[in-house]
Write a protein that holds these residues in place. Structure first.
Motif, PDB file in Angstrom:
ATOM      1  N   PRO A 443       0.841  -1.204   0.000  1.00 56.50           N
ATOM      2  CA  PRO A 443       0.000   0.000   0.000  1.00 56.50           C
ATOM      3  C   PRO A 443       0.866   1.240   0.000  1.00 56.50           C
ATOM      4  CG  PRO A 443      -0.039  -1.051   2.148  1.00 56.50           C
ATOM      5  CD  PRO A 443       0.703  -1.966   1.250  1.00 56.50           C
ATOM      6  N   GLN A 444       0.336   2.279  -0.634  1.00 59.68           N
ATOM      7  CA  GLN A 444       1.085   3.535  -0.657  1.00 59.68           C
ATOM      8  C   GLN A 444       1.231   3.995   0.777  1.00 59.68           C
ATOM      9  OE1 GLN A 444      -0.617   6.319  -3.365  1.00 59.68           O
ATOM     10  NE2 GLN A 444       1.195   7.628  -3.306  1.00 59.68           N
ATOM     11  N   ASP A 445       2.435   4.479   1.086  1.00 59.38           N
ATOM     12  CA  ASP A 445       2.750   4.997   2.422  1.00 59.38           C
ATOM     13  C   ASP A 445       2.661   3.909   3.470  1.00 59.38           C
ATOM     14  OD1 ASP A 445       2.983   7.628   1.361  1.00 59.38           O
ATOM     15  OD2 ASP A 445       0.788   7.714   1.328  1.00 59.38           O
ATOM     16  N   GLY A 446       2.864   2.676   3.021  1.00 61.85           N
ATOM     17  CA  GLY A 446       2.814   1.610   4.003  1.00 61.85           C
ATOM     18  C   GLY A 446       3.804   0.511   3.680  1.00 61.85           C
ATOM     19  N   LYS A 447       3.766  -0.520   4.426  1.00 63.51           N
ATOM     20  CA  LYS A 447       4.685  -1.644   4.244  1.00 63.51           C
ATOM     21  C   LYS A 447       3.876  -2.914   4.251  1.00 63.51           C
ATOM     22  CE  LYS A 447       8.829  -0.178   6.698  1.00 63.51           C
ATOM     23  NZ  LYS A 447       8.158   0.717   7.637  1.00 63.51           N
ATOM     24  N   MET A 448       4.415  -3.876   3.520  1.00 62.83           N
ATOM     25  CA  MET A 448       3.765  -5.177   3.494  1.00 62.83           C
ATOM     26  C   MET A 448       4.843  -6.217   3.750  1.00 62.83           C
ATOM     27  SD  MET A 448       1.634  -6.861   0.416  1.00 62.83           S
ATOM     28  CE  MET A 448       2.987  -7.033  -0.696  1.00 62.83           C
ATOM     29  N   THR A 449       4.601  -7.112   4.649  1.00 56.49           N
ATOM     30  CA  THR A 449       5.554  -8.180   4.929  1.00 56.49           C
ATOM     31  C   THR A 449       4.811  -9.491   4.725  1.00 56.49           C
ATOM     32  OG1 THR A 449       6.293  -6.739   6.671  1.00 56.49           O
ATOM     33  CG2 THR A 449       7.339  -8.883   6.519  1.00 56.49           C
ATOM     34  N   CYS A 450       5.370 -10.254   3.777  1.00 58.33           N
ATOM     35  CA  CYS A 450       4.663 -11.495   3.467  1.00 58.33           C
ATOM     36  C   CYS A 450       5.515 -12.699   3.832  1.00 58.33           C
ATOM     37  CB  CYS A 450       4.342 -11.560   1.978  1.00 58.33           C
ATOM     38  SG  CYS A 450       3.194 -10.285   1.466  1.00 58.33           S
ATOM     39  N   VAL A 451       4.841 -13.757   4.133  1.00 56.29           N
ATOM     40  CA  VAL A 451       5.491 -15.050   4.341  1.00 56.29           C
ATOM     41  C   VAL A 451       4.875 -15.981   3.292  1.00 56.29           C
ATOM     42  CG1 VAL A 451       5.897 -16.921   5.923  1.00 56.29           C
ATOM     43  CG2 VAL A 451       5.745 -14.580   6.771  1.00 56.29           C
ATOM     44  N   HIS A 452       5.754 -16.546   2.436  1.00 56.35           N
ATOM     45  CA  HIS A 452       5.250 -17.401   1.353  1.00 56.35           C
ATOM     46  C   HIS A 452       5.783 -18.805   1.548  1.00 56.35           C
ATOM     47  CE1 HIS A 452       4.057 -13.754  -0.694  1.00 56.35           C
ATOM     48  NE2 HIS A 452       5.274 -13.294  -0.625  1.00 56.35           N
ATOM     49  N   PRO A 453       5.148 -19.605   2.300  1.00 58.47           N
ATOM     50  CA  PRO A 453       5.690 -20.953   2.532  1.00 58.47           C
ATOM     51  C   PRO A 453       5.772 -21.760   1.249  1.00 58.47           C
ATOM     52  CG  PRO A 453       3.492 -20.759   3.478  1.00 58.47           C
ATOM     53  CD  PRO A 453       3.880 -19.395   3.043  1.00 58.47           C
ATOM     54  N   PHE A 454       4.881 -21.521   0.274  1.00 60.34           N
ATOM     55  CA  PHE A 454       4.869 -22.344  -0.937  1.00 60.34           C
ATOM     56  C   PHE A 454       5.036 -21.515  -2.184  1.00 60.34           C
ATOM     57  CE2 PHE A 454       1.791 -24.693   1.918  1.00 60.34           C
ATOM     58  CZ  PHE A 454       2.785 -25.500   2.473  1.00 60.34           C
ATOM     59  N   GLY A 455       5.573 -20.320  -2.055  1.00 60.88           N
ATOM     60  CA  GLY A 455       5.799 -19.528  -3.251  1.00 60.88           C
ATOM     61  C   GLY A 455       5.027 -18.230  -3.185  1.00 60.88           C
ATOM     62  N   ASP A 456       5.447 -17.301  -4.033  1.00 61.15           N
ATOM     63  CA  ASP A 456       4.886 -15.955  -4.024  1.00 61.15           C
ATOM     64  C   ASP A 456       3.365 -15.986  -4.164  1.00 61.15           C
ATOM     65  OD1 ASP A 456       7.315 -14.938  -3.700  1.00 61.15           O
ATOM     66  OD2 ASP A 456       7.494 -14.010  -5.704  1.00 61.15           O
ATOM     67  N   SER A 457       2.718 -15.286  -3.274  1.00 60.05           N
ATOM     68  CA  SER A 457       1.264 -15.109  -3.310  1.00 60.05           C
ATOM     69  C   SER A 457       0.569 -16.430  -3.590  1.00 60.05           C
ATOM     70  CB  SER A 457       0.876 -14.088  -4.373  1.00 60.05           C
ATOM     71  OG  SER A 457       1.513 -12.881  -4.123  1.00 60.05           O
ATOM     72  N   SER A 458       0.982 -17.450  -2.869  1.00 56.80           N
ATOM     73  CA  SER A 458       0.444 -18.771  -3.121  1.00 56.80           C
ATOM     74  C   SER A 458      -0.301 -19.257  -1.890  1.00 56.80           C
ATOM     75  CB  SER A 458       1.565 -19.744  -3.460  1.00 56.80           C
ATOM     76  OG  SER A 458       2.258 -19.255  -4.574  1.00 56.80           O
ATOM     77  N   TYR A 459      -0.833 -20.426  -2.085  1.00 50.57           N
ATOM     78  CA  TYR A 459      -1.571 -21.062  -1.009  1.00 50.57           C
ATOM     79  C   TYR A 459      -0.781 -20.958   0.291  1.00 50.57           C
ATOM     80  CZ  TYR A 459      -3.788 -24.904   1.547  1.00 50.57           C
ATOM     81  OH  TYR A 459      -4.410 -25.673   2.486  1.00 50.57           O
ATOM     82  N   LYS A 460      -1.469 -20.473   1.332  1.00 42.75           N
ATOM     83  CA  LYS A 460      -0.894 -20.306   2.677  1.00 42.75           C
ATOM     84  C   LYS A 460       0.075 -19.150   2.804  1.00 42.75           C
ATOM     85  CE  LYS A 460      -2.214 -24.165   5.238  1.00 42.75           C
ATOM     86  NZ  LYS A 460      -1.914 -25.532   5.683  1.00 42.75           N
ATOM     87  N   SER A 461       0.187 -18.342   1.753  1.00 41.05           N
ATOM     88  CA  SER A 461       0.978 -17.122   1.901  1.00 41.05           C
ATOM     89  C   SER A 461       0.211 -16.191   2.836  1.00 41.05           C
ATOM     90  CB  SER A 461       1.153 -16.427   0.558  1.00 41.05           C
ATOM     91  OG  SER A 461       2.123 -17.078  -0.207  1.00 41.05           O
ATOM     92  N   THR A 462       0.958 -15.496   3.683  1.00 37.97           N
ATOM     93  CA  THR A 462       0.332 -14.563   4.627  1.00 37.97           C
ATOM     94  C   THR A 462       1.034 -13.226   4.473  1.00 37.97           C
ATOM     95  OG1 THR A 462       0.022 -16.385   6.135  1.00 37.97           O
ATOM     96  CG2 THR A 462      -0.215 -14.179   7.045  1.00 37.97           C
ATOM     97  N   CYS A 463       0.240 -12.154   4.383  1.00 40.25           N
ATOM     98  CA  CYS A 463       0.848 -10.843   4.267  1.00 40.25           C
ATOM     99  C   CYS A 463       0.346  -9.961   5.402  1.00 40.25           C
ATOM    100  CB  CYS A 463       0.501 -10.207   2.931  1.00 40.25           C
ATOM    101  SG  CYS A 463       1.344 -11.028   1.590  1.00 40.25           S
ATOM    102  N   GLN A 464       1.274  -9.269   5.997  1.00 37.86           N
ATOM    103  CA  GLN A 464       0.977  -8.396   7.121  1.00 37.86           C
ATOM    104  C   GLN A 464       1.236  -6.976   6.652  1.00 37.86           C
ATOM    105  OE1 GLN A 464       2.119 -10.368  10.425  1.00 37.86           O
ATOM    106  NE2 GLN A 464       0.676  -9.197  11.668  1.00 37.86           N
ATOM    107  N   PHE A 465       0.348  -6.078   7.012  1.00 35.81           N
ATOM    108  CA  PHE A 465       0.457  -4.717   6.520  1.00 35.81           C
ATOM    109  C   PHE A 465       0.712  -3.758   7.665  1.00 35.81           C
ATOM    110  CE2 PHE A 465      -1.970  -7.124   3.560  1.00 35.81           C
ATOM    111  CZ  PHE A 465      -1.493  -6.717   2.325  1.00 35.81           C
ATOM    112  N   SER A 466       1.451  -2.721   7.395  1.00 37.07           N
ATOM    113  CA  SER A 466       1.644  -1.638   8.364  1.00 37.07           C
ATOM    114  C   SER A 466       1.805  -0.366   7.562  1.00 37.07           C
ATOM    115  CB  SER A 466       2.878  -1.899   9.222  1.00 37.07           C
ATOM    116  OG  SER A 466       4.018  -1.931   8.415  1.00 37.07           O
TER     117      SER A 466
END
Ligand code: NAG
Ligand code: NAG
Ligand code: NAG
Ligand code: NAG
Ligand code: NAG
Ligand code: NAG
Ligand code: NAG
Ligand code: NAG
Ligand code: NAG
Ligand code: NAG
Length: 749
Positions: A443-466
């Protein structure tokens, strides 16, 4: 013996005599008959052979006519020399068959009336058939008609045929003979031989180089005969062949052995014995026999042409689970044979597929083996499973594997693969890719931290926003990629935290970095006041991250400088503007006597509410510090400061000396001393007194003016006392608090 009636006229007389005197033997060719007795045919012949030559043999009409005319008629007629032998009419004298032309049968004869009419009579002077022949039984008795021949056994030298003539004979010479009695043999050309050539051994049965001469030819050793080895002189007087010649013996030409070569060296004609042939075999063939053959004098080779035998390699066998196919041009497993190997389906040849038999008798390589065709083992894909089936062994030829992926994963690649004949999978093993969600943007003016256990934006990926400092998150701060390929929520946004708008204070000015509606984190607002007014509070306000201002807004107040105090040892005079120290007010400073102004004499109140300079101070005036020559003594007092205004110093001299001037001097307001500093003048003084004065441990004397040797003595004493000790502090000399006394002493070393 044949009768020819050649000279009939001449013969007549003789026959006449014979006819008249039938029993008289005459010495020439004559006819005779038995006129006393008659005989059977056998007896007639014996009669003729006993007294004459034989029964007559008649071969032509002239002879018949002659006999019919000159012989007397006899009713039982005469036997002649013809008889049936083995059913063939034969002239018994010559044992020759009666020819058709010579036949002289009477009409309807021979009729063989009673079946055994095997002998022949002649119808001499018969009324019906005069001179003709008739067959009669041999036992009948008739007159024997004989003849007497002229030829003897030695007639014609046995080298010609004796031919009866009437009353004599002639010789018909056999070929190769000539002469009336055939006594000469025909001659051939005499054979001349060149010396040293062929040798000849002749036999001459009929005379030198004559008919039937035979010559054998032969040559010396090492030579051979060229031509007939035997010559014979023919009846024609010609030799059977040309005279032969002797040629040098040559060995028969040799042929290269099959699959081999021959290299012959031929020597000259004179030295034939060194001809030799060397044999070699083609590659892959071995010489069996002598490598070299020599031509010997006899024209024979010392050894037969050797044979080239093909090299053989060891027998081969088809490998287990395989087959062998050989092409063998020179024989089974022989040189140059090539064998191809192949394997059953599912197996491959390990080693060389083709072997060739080398000239060395070795195969180009060892027999290959048949090895199972296997594909690289497969593993279950990550997050997936594998299911293989095989007709042979696992992962061997024809194995078939299918793949499946775990929940949340999709197969990328072939669903099944097979191990093919080349040992490779028909398709590479697939991979299980996690189900993919739409990628999220930071997001503009924000941060995104993702965890991709099975690949980018894939099943079980989790993204945290701040959000960045100064911004607040609108929406969910944590999203998950679900099995459906969607995020649990829409991505959040960051909204700036805004500070409340500000207004300019009365008499003041406001300037902000943004419009009042957009005062966000780090936005600043500057405040200022109109001239003569002073801003009270923060000049600058900054919007904090949380959306509040760093300070409360300031206000404007009239400017006043702080009231100044009088300086110590001085005074001030101020000209105030509106009764207080407002802008432009001036203060003038002065110092007491003996004091000096340090700083600006005048100060002015500035718009900032500050004075132009800090207020000055008054400092005491200083006199030059006194340095006094030894051995004078000084005692000073400093009411305002060290050697300053009103400092007073009193000098004294040691015993035996006197001051040359007033003992007291004073520091004046101008910074000068009131008088010149006095000095000490020598006064008569005993040595003992001086020693006593300086004997104390605390004394220190310098600059003493003493006469030559005494001063030297004093110095010695001083040094001894002072050895290794620290100099003494001035305070300890006089001990007067607040007053400094300088005391110098001799520190000469
Ligand atoms: C006649 O002679 C021949 C041989 O000389 C003989 O074979 C034959 O029996 C004889 N014939 C008679 C009838 O004597
Ligand atoms: C006569 O000739 C026949 C055949 O030609 C032969 O068999 C026979 O022996 C001969 N007889 C005499 C006596 O030479
Ligand atoms: C018979 O013939 C020979 C040779 O032909 C001859 O020499 C000789 O004189 C002849 N005899 C008579 C009696 O004619
Ligand atoms: C010549 O030939 C005769 C008869 O064959 C034989 O006896 C004799 O030895 C031969 N002579 C030579 C020199 O060969
Ligand atoms: C044959 O030849 C030899 C030697 O040359 C000679 O002595 C002899 O008389 C000859 N014989 C005849 C029959 O010519
Ligand atoms: C035959 O032999 C001779 C003598 O040994 C040699 O010089 C020559 O080269 C040989 N020829 C071949 C074709 O081998
Ligand atoms: C070859 O033959 C000649 C004459 O026959 C002889 O003198 C010589 O010794 C022979 N040489 C060999 C090597 O046999
Ligand atoms: C062996 O294999 C080669 C190459 O495939 C082929 O040309 C040849 O004919 C084969 N020979 C036999 C005996 O099969
Ligand atoms: C493997 O595949 C075979 C044949 O397709 C099937 O019968 C079997 O159930 C499968 N096994 C597993 C564990 O899926
Ligand atoms: C605010 O200022 C701080 C310090 O200068 C800076 O790190 C930050 O990025 C600024 N933030 C914004 C939104 O301008």
């Amino acid at each position: 013996m044949v009768f020819y009636l050649e000279a009939l006229g001449n013969v007549f007389g003789i026959v006449l005599i014979s006819a008249l005197i039938p029993q008289i033997q005459v010495g020439a060719w004559t006819y005779h008959y038995s006129d006393q007795k008659v005989y059977s045919w056998n007896a007639s012949r014996r009669y003729c052979q006993t007294f004459y030559t034989d029964l007559v043999a008649i071969q032509n009409q002239n002879e018949i006519a002659y006999l019919n005319e000159f012989l007397p008629y006899y009713p039982h007629y005469y036997w002649i020399g013809i008889r049936k032998i083995n059913n063939v009419w034969t002239w018994v004298g010559t044992n020759k068959t009666l020819t058709k032309e010579a036949e002289n049968w009477a009409e309807n004869e021979p009729n063989n009336k009673r079946n055994d009419q095997d002998c022949v009579e002649i119808y001499i002077k018969s009324p019906s058939s005069p001179g003709k022949w008739n067959d009669e039984p041999c036992l009948k008795r008739k007159r024997a008609l004989c003849y007497q021949a002229s030829c003897e056994s030695f007639s014609c030298n046995h080298q010609g045929e004796c031919i009866e003539t009437i009353g004599n004979y002639t010789c018909s010479c056999y070929p190769g003979f000539y002469g009336p009695e055939c006594e000469y043999a025909k001659k051939c050309k005499e054979l001349d031989l060149f010396p040293g050539n062929a040798f000849m051994n002749c036999s001459h049965p009929l005379g030198n180089f004559s008919y039937k001469s035979k010559c054998n030819f032969y040559c010396m050793e090492g030579n051979r005969l060229n031509g007939a080895s035997t010559l014979e002189c023919l009846a024609s007087g010609e030799w059977t062949a040309e005279i032969p010649k002797c040629l040098v013996n040559e060995c028969p030409s040799l042929k290269s052995p099959e699959r081999g070569n021959m290299n012959c060296s031929y020597s000259s004609k004179e030295n034939i014995n060194v001809s030799s042939c060397r044999f070699s075999c083609e590659e892959g063939f071995i010489l069996k026999g002598e490598e070299v053959a020599w031509c010997t004098a006899s024209g024979a080779w010392t050894a037969p042409v050797p044979q080239c035998e093909v090299v053989r390699c060891p027998d081969l066998e088809a490998p287990i689970r395989g087959a062998m196919n050989c092409e063998q041009s020179h024989g089974v497993f022989a040189y140059d044979s090539t064998c191809n190997f192949s394997c059953q389906p599912g197996y491959r040849v390990s080693g060389f597929e083709t072997l060739r038999c080398l000239a060395s008798g070795q195969w180009t390589s060892s027999i290959p083996t048949c090895q199972a065709i296997t594909c690289d083992p497969l593993k279950s894909p990550v997050h997936g499973s594998l299911n293989c089936s095989s007709s042979l062994a696992e992962f061997q030829y024809n194995s078939r594997c299918s793949f499946q992926c775990a929940e949340g994963f999709v197969l990328k690649g072939a669903e099944t693969t097979e191990c093919d004949i080349s040992g490779t999978w028909t398709a590479p093993a697939p991979v299980c890719h996690a189900i993919v969600c739409k990628p999220l943007l930071t997001p503009q003016d924000g941060k995104m931290t993702c965890v991709h256990p099975f690949g980018d934006s894939s099943y079980k990926s989790t993204c945290q926003f701040s959000c960045n400092k100064g911004f607040s998150l609108i929406g969910s701060d944590k999203l998950h990629c679900t099995i459906s390929g969607h995020w649990t929520a829409d991505p959040p946004t960051c909204r700036a935290n805004k500070c409340p708008p500000l207004i300019a204070p009365p008499q003041g000015i406001l300037q902000c970095s943004a419009t009042q509606e957009n005062l966000i984190y780090n936005s600043t607002c500057d405040f200022s006041c109109k001239r003569g007014l002073m801003l009270m509070g923060a000049q600058k306000l900054t919007c904090t991250a949380s959306g509040s201002w760093t300070n409360p807004p300031p206000y404007c107040k009239a400017v006043k400088c702080p009231v100044l105090n009088n300086p110590k040892w001085g005074s001030q005079e101020c000209s105030y503007n509106h009764g207080d120290s407002r802008v432009s007010s001036v203060c003038h400073f002065t110092c007491n006597k003996g004091f000096m102004l340090k700083g600006s004499e005048n100060v002015q109140c500035l718009t900032s509410g500050k004075w132009t300079t800090p207020p000055p101070t008054c400092e005491v005036v200083k006199c030059p510090e006194l340095a006094f020559p030894k051995p004078i003594l000084m005692n000073c007092s400093h009411p305002w400061g060290f050697f300053s205004y009103e400092s007073t110093c009193i000098f004294s001299c040691p015993e035996g000396q006197v001051l040359d001037n007033s003992p007291e001097i004073k520091c004046q307001a101008e910074g000068t001393w009131s008088k010149k500093m006095p000095t000490c003048q020598e006064e008569p003084l005993s040595v003992q007194k001086a020693l006593a004065y300086f004997g104390g441990a605390v004394a220190s004397v310098s600059g003493l003016v003493i006469g030559g040797s005494i001063l030297a003595l004093l110095r010695k004493r001083f040094r001894r006392q002072d050895d290794g000790k620290r100099p003494l502090s001035p305070q300890s000399v006089m001990g007067t608090p607040g007053v400094f006394t300088n005391m110098a002493f001799d520190s000469t070393s």
